[in-house]
Design a protein around this motif. Structure first.
Motif, PDB file in Angstrom:
ATOM      1  N   SER A   1      30.372  38.724  46.605  1.00  0.00           N
ATOM      2  CA  SER A   1      30.392  37.956  47.851  1.00  0.00           C
ATOM      3  C   SER A   1      30.658  38.888  49.027  1.00  0.00           C
ATOM      4  CB  SER A   1      31.457  36.863  47.771  1.00  0.00           C
ATOM      5  OG  SER A   1      31.358  35.982  48.866  1.00  0.00           O
TER       6      SER A   1
ATOM      7  N   TYR B   1      34.978  30.204  44.967  1.00  0.00           N
ATOM      8  CA  TYR B   1      35.102  31.316  45.903  1.00  0.00           C
ATOM      9  C   TYR B   1      35.655  30.831  47.247  1.00  0.00           C
ATOM     10  CZ  TYR B   1      32.406  34.758  43.169  1.00  0.00           C
ATOM     11  OH  TYR B   1      31.978  35.652  42.222  1.00  0.00           O
TER      12      TYR B   1
ATOM     13  N   GLU C   1      36.320  32.548  50.945  1.00  0.00           N
ATOM     14  CA  GLU C   1      35.793  33.762  51.568  1.00  0.00           C
ATOM     15  C   GLU C   1      36.212  33.872  53.031  1.00  0.00           C
ATOM     16  OE1 GLU C   1      31.677  33.427  48.944  1.00  0.00           O
ATOM     17  OE2 GLU C   1      31.849  32.412  50.871  1.00  0.00           O
TER      18      GLU C   1
END
Length: 256
Positions: free
Chosen positions: A168, A181, A183
Protein backbone atom coordinates in the motif's frame (compact mmCIF):
# COMPACT_ATOMS: atom_id res chain seq x y z
CA UNK A 1 8.28 -27.46 -4.09
CA UNK A 2 9.21 -25.73 -0.85
CA UNK A 3 12.76 -26.23 0.34
CA UNK A 4 13.54 -27.75 3.73
CA UNK A 5 15.38 -24.53 4.50
CA UNK A 6 11.96 -22.87 4.91
CA UNK A 7 11.62 -24.34 8.41
CA UNK A 8 14.31 -21.96 9.63
CA UNK A 9 13.10 -18.89 11.55
CA UNK A 10 12.48 -15.71 9.57
CA UNK A 11 14.27 -13.46 12.06
CA UNK A 12 15.11 -9.91 11.05
CA UNK A 13 18.50 -9.00 12.49
CA UNK A 14 19.13 -5.71 10.72
CA UNK A 15 20.78 -3.22 13.05
CA UNK A 16 21.06 0.47 12.40
CA UNK A 17 18.93 3.56 12.78
CA UNK A 18 15.78 1.46 12.83
CA UNK A 19 17.10 -0.78 15.59
CA UNK A 20 16.52 -4.50 16.05
CA UNK A 21 13.12 -6.18 15.83
CA UNK A 22 11.78 -7.68 19.07
CA UNK A 23 9.96 -10.37 17.10
CA UNK A 24 11.91 -13.63 16.97
CA UNK A 25 9.67 -16.51 15.80
CA UNK A 26 10.73 -19.92 17.03
CA UNK A 27 12.02 -22.44 14.50
CA UNK A 28 10.54 -25.53 16.18
CA UNK A 29 7.58 -26.41 18.35
CA UNK A 30 7.80 -25.55 22.04
CA UNK A 31 5.10 -26.94 24.34
CA UNK A 32 2.89 -24.50 26.21
CA UNK A 33 -0.17 -25.01 28.39
CA UNK A 34 -2.49 -24.58 25.39
CA UNK A 35 -0.32 -26.08 22.66
CA UNK A 36 1.18 -29.51 23.14
CA UNK A 37 1.52 -32.52 20.87
CA UNK A 38 -1.61 -33.99 22.49
CA UNK A 39 -3.77 -30.85 22.41
CA UNK A 40 -6.80 -31.71 20.24
CA UNK A 41 -7.93 -29.72 17.22
CA UNK A 42 -10.47 -30.38 14.53
CA UNK A 43 -12.52 -28.24 12.17
CA UNK A 44 -16.05 -27.54 13.31
CA UNK A 45 -18.94 -28.71 11.13
CA UNK A 46 -19.15 -25.47 9.16
CA UNK A 47 -15.42 -25.36 8.49
CA UNK A 48 -15.35 -29.05 7.58
CA UNK A 49 -17.69 -28.17 4.74
CA UNK A 50 -15.50 -25.21 3.79
CA UNK A 51 -12.41 -27.41 3.85
CA UNK A 52 -14.07 -29.87 1.48
CA UNK A 53 -15.03 -27.00 -0.84
CA UNK A 54 -11.46 -25.65 -0.77
CA UNK A 55 -9.97 -29.04 -1.64
CA UNK A 56 -12.50 -29.55 -4.44
CA UNK A 57 -10.87 -26.64 -6.30
CA UNK A 58 -7.68 -28.62 -6.85
CA UNK A 59 -7.00 -31.86 -8.76
CA UNK A 60 -7.08 -34.89 -6.46
CA UNK A 61 -3.40 -35.60 -7.17
CA UNK A 62 -2.47 -32.10 -5.96
CA UNK A 63 -4.27 -31.93 -2.63
CA UNK A 64 -1.22 -30.27 -1.08
CA UNK A 65 -2.05 -27.15 -3.12
CA UNK A 66 -4.78 -26.50 -0.53
CA UNK A 67 -2.34 -26.21 2.40
CA UNK A 68 -2.31 -22.39 2.55
CA UNK A 69 -6.10 -21.83 2.43
CA UNK A 70 -6.66 -24.68 4.89
CA UNK A 71 -4.11 -23.26 7.33
CA UNK A 72 -5.82 -19.87 7.04
CA UNK A 73 -9.18 -21.52 7.78
CA UNK A 74 -7.74 -23.30 10.82
CA UNK A 75 -6.09 -20.11 12.08
CA UNK A 76 -9.35 -18.16 11.85
CA UNK A 77 -11.25 -20.86 13.72
CA UNK A 78 -8.60 -20.89 16.44
CA UNK A 79 -8.63 -17.16 17.20
CA UNK A 80 -5.81 -16.03 14.92
CA UNK A 81 -3.04 -18.56 15.58
CA UNK A 82 -2.07 -22.14 14.67
CA UNK A 83 -1.44 -24.79 17.31
CA UNK A 84 0.56 -27.86 16.37
CA UNK A 85 -2.58 -30.00 16.21
CA UNK A 86 -4.14 -27.69 13.62
CA UNK A 87 -1.13 -28.09 11.34
CA UNK A 88 -1.25 -31.85 11.83
CA UNK A 89 -4.97 -31.89 10.96
CA UNK A 90 -4.29 -30.03 7.71
CA UNK A 91 -1.50 -32.48 6.88
CA UNK A 92 -3.90 -35.38 7.36
CA UNK A 93 -6.54 -33.77 5.14
CA UNK A 94 -4.17 -33.19 2.23
CA UNK A 95 -2.35 -36.49 2.79
CA UNK A 96 1.19 -35.21 3.24
CA UNK A 97 3.79 -35.59 5.97
CA UNK A 98 3.30 -33.01 8.76
CA UNK A 99 6.71 -31.50 7.92
CA UNK A 100 5.32 -30.34 4.56
CA UNK A 101 2.73 -28.26 6.43
CA UNK A 102 5.21 -27.02 9.07
CA UNK A 103 7.41 -25.70 6.25
CA UNK A 104 4.56 -23.56 4.95
CA UNK A 105 3.39 -22.35 8.37
CA UNK A 106 6.89 -21.28 9.40
CA UNK A 107 7.73 -19.62 6.08
CA UNK A 108 4.81 -17.24 5.64
CA UNK A 109 4.36 -14.41 8.13
CA UNK A 110 0.58 -14.55 7.63
CA UNK A 111 0.58 -17.58 9.94
CA UNK A 112 1.05 -17.18 13.69
CA UNK A 113 2.23 -20.11 15.75
CA UNK A 114 1.82 -18.21 18.99
CA UNK A 115 -1.32 -16.54 20.31
CA UNK A 116 -1.86 -12.96 19.15
CA UNK A 117 -4.16 -10.23 20.39
CA UNK A 118 -7.74 -9.63 19.31
CA UNK A 119 -6.39 -6.78 17.18
CA UNK A 120 -3.30 -7.96 15.36
CA UNK A 121 -1.38 -4.88 14.16
CA UNK A 122 1.11 -5.38 11.34
CA UNK A 123 3.06 -2.17 10.86
CA UNK A 124 4.75 -1.76 7.48
CA UNK A 125 8.32 -0.58 7.93
CA UNK A 126 9.58 -0.90 4.35
CA UNK A 127 11.19 2.09 2.63
CA UNK A 128 8.11 3.99 1.30
CA UNK A 129 6.38 3.77 4.68
CA UNK A 130 9.60 4.49 6.56
CA UNK A 131 10.32 7.71 4.65
CA UNK A 132 6.69 8.76 5.16
CA UNK A 133 6.88 8.34 8.93
CA UNK A 134 6.35 4.70 9.92
CA UNK A 135 8.84 5.08 12.78
CA UNK A 136 6.67 7.85 14.24
CA UNK A 137 3.61 5.61 13.84
CA UNK A 138 5.44 2.78 15.57
CA UNK A 139 6.44 5.01 18.49
CA UNK A 140 2.88 6.33 18.84
CA UNK A 141 1.51 2.77 18.98
CA UNK A 142 4.13 1.60 21.46
CA UNK A 143 3.69 4.64 23.70
CA UNK A 144 -0.10 4.40 23.72
CA UNK A 145 -0.29 0.64 24.26
CA UNK A 146 2.71 0.37 26.57
CA UNK A 147 4.30 -2.45 24.58
CA UNK A 148 7.23 -2.89 22.22
CA UNK A 149 7.21 -4.33 18.72
CA UNK A 150 6.66 -8.08 18.90
CA UNK A 151 4.71 -7.91 22.16
CA UNK A 152 1.05 -8.28 23.20
CA UNK A 153 -0.78 -6.07 25.69
CA UNK A 154 -1.57 -7.60 29.07
CA UNK A 155 -5.31 -7.55 28.34
CA UNK A 156 -4.78 -9.58 25.15
CA UNK A 157 -6.33 -6.90 22.94
CA UNK A 158 -3.35 -5.85 20.81
CA UNK A 159 -0.27 -7.45 19.29
CA UNK A 160 2.22 -5.29 17.38
CA UNK A 161 4.60 -6.60 14.74
CA UNK A 162 6.65 -4.78 12.15
CA UNK A 163 6.49 -6.46 8.76
CA UNK A 164 7.80 -5.89 5.28
CA UNK A 165 5.91 -4.35 2.36
CA UNK A 166 2.13 -4.77 2.49
CA UNK A 167 1.67 -3.27 -0.96
CA UNK A 168 0.00 0.00 0.00
CA UNK A 169 2.94 2.28 -0.81
CA UNK A 170 0.75 4.97 -2.41
CA UNK A 171 -0.99 5.54 0.92
CA UNK A 172 2.02 5.25 3.24
CA UNK A 173 2.40 5.02 6.16
CA UNK A 174 -0.08 2.27 6.92
CA UNK A 175 -0.91 -0.71 9.10
CA UNK A 176 -2.84 -3.91 8.56
CA UNK A 177 -5.27 -4.43 11.45
CA UNK A 178 -6.42 -8.05 11.29
CA UNK A 179 -7.64 -8.28 7.66
CA UNK A 180 -8.04 -4.57 6.98
CA UNK A 181 -5.76 -1.74 5.81
CA UNK A 182 -5.69 1.65 7.56
CA UNK A 183 -3.64 4.09 5.53
CA UNK A 184 -2.31 7.65 5.34
CA UNK A 185 -1.65 7.51 9.07
CA UNK A 186 -0.34 10.14 11.44
CA UNK A 187 0.65 9.57 15.07
CA UNK A 188 -2.62 11.25 16.07
CA UNK A 189 -4.88 9.26 13.73
CA UNK A 190 -3.36 5.89 14.65
CA UNK A 191 -3.94 6.56 18.35
CA UNK A 192 -7.54 7.52 17.57
CA UNK A 193 -7.87 4.23 15.70
CA UNK A 194 -6.55 2.28 18.69
CA UNK A 195 -8.97 4.10 21.00
CA UNK A 196 -11.87 3.10 18.78
CA UNK A 197 -10.65 -0.51 18.82
CA UNK A 198 -10.61 -0.45 22.61
CA UNK A 199 -14.19 0.78 22.65
CA UNK A 200 -15.27 -1.88 20.14
CA UNK A 201 -16.11 0.74 17.51
CA UNK A 202 -13.61 -0.01 14.73
CA UNK A 203 -14.04 2.31 11.70
CA UNK A 204 -15.69 0.50 8.77
CA UNK A 205 -13.82 -0.12 5.55
CA UNK A 206 -14.26 2.14 2.56
CA UNK A 207 -15.74 1.16 -0.78
CA UNK A 208 -12.40 -0.15 -2.05
CA UNK A 209 -11.62 -2.31 0.98
CA UNK A 210 -9.24 0.01 2.82
CA UNK A 211 -9.62 3.20 4.81
CA UNK A 212 -7.28 6.18 4.42
CA UNK A 213 -7.54 8.12 7.68
CA UNK A 214 -6.93 11.52 6.10
CA UNK A 215 -10.31 11.83 4.40
CA UNK A 216 -9.31 10.82 0.89
CA UNK A 217 -10.90 7.94 -1.02
CA UNK A 218 -8.72 4.98 -1.94
CA UNK A 219 -5.57 6.26 -3.74
CA UNK A 220 -7.00 9.54 -4.98
CA UNK A 221 -4.54 12.40 -5.09
CA UNK A 222 -5.09 15.89 -3.65
CA UNK A 223 -7.09 16.87 -6.77
CA UNK A 224 -9.60 14.09 -6.13
CA UNK A 225 -10.83 11.72 -8.79
CA UNK A 226 -9.57 12.58 -12.29
CA UNK A 227 -10.59 9.54 -14.38
CA UNK A 228 -12.95 6.54 -14.57
CA UNK A 229 -16.03 8.55 -13.66
CA UNK A 230 -18.23 5.72 -14.90
CA UNK A 231 -17.87 2.15 -13.69
CA UNK A 232 -16.71 -0.07 -16.60
CA UNK A 233 -18.96 -2.96 -17.62
CA UNK A 234 -17.78 -6.39 -16.46
CA UNK A 235 -16.67 -8.94 -19.08
CA UNK A 236 -19.47 -11.18 -20.37
CA UNK A 237 -20.02 -14.52 -18.67
CA UNK A 238 -20.58 -17.76 -20.50
CA UNK A 239 -24.21 -18.78 -20.16
CA UNK A 240 -23.40 -22.51 -20.17
CA UNK A 241 -21.35 -22.40 -16.94
CA UNK A 242 -22.94 -22.70 -13.52
CA UNK A 243 -19.81 -21.79 -11.55
CA UNK A 244 -18.67 -25.38 -11.05
CA UNK A 245 -15.67 -26.14 -13.26
CA UNK A 246 -13.64 -29.33 -13.16
CA UNK A 247 -9.99 -28.24 -12.63
CA UNK A 248 -8.91 -30.78 -15.24
CA UNK A 249 -10.90 -28.94 -17.93
CA UNK A 250 -10.10 -25.37 -16.90
CA UNK A 251 -7.97 -24.72 -19.99
CA UNK A 252 -10.87 -25.59 -22.26
CA UNK A 253 -13.21 -23.33 -20.32
CA UNK A 254 -10.72 -20.47 -20.62
CA UNK A 255 -10.41 -20.95 -24.35
CA UNK A 256 -6.80 -22.19 -24.45
Amino acid sequence: MLSRVSVLPRVRLVRGARGLSNYHPIASHVDSAENTKTTPFDFNAENHARAELIMSKYPTNYKQAAIIPLLDLAQRQNGGWLPLAAMDRVAKLVEVAPMRVYEVATFYTMFNRERVGKYFIQLCGTTPCMVCGSEDIKKAIEDYLGIKEGQTTADGLFTLREVECLGSCANAPMIQLNDDYYECLTPKSVVELLKRCKSGNVPPMGRWGSLPLNGQVSCEGPAGKTSLFEEPAPPPMRADLDGQVDPASVKAHMGY
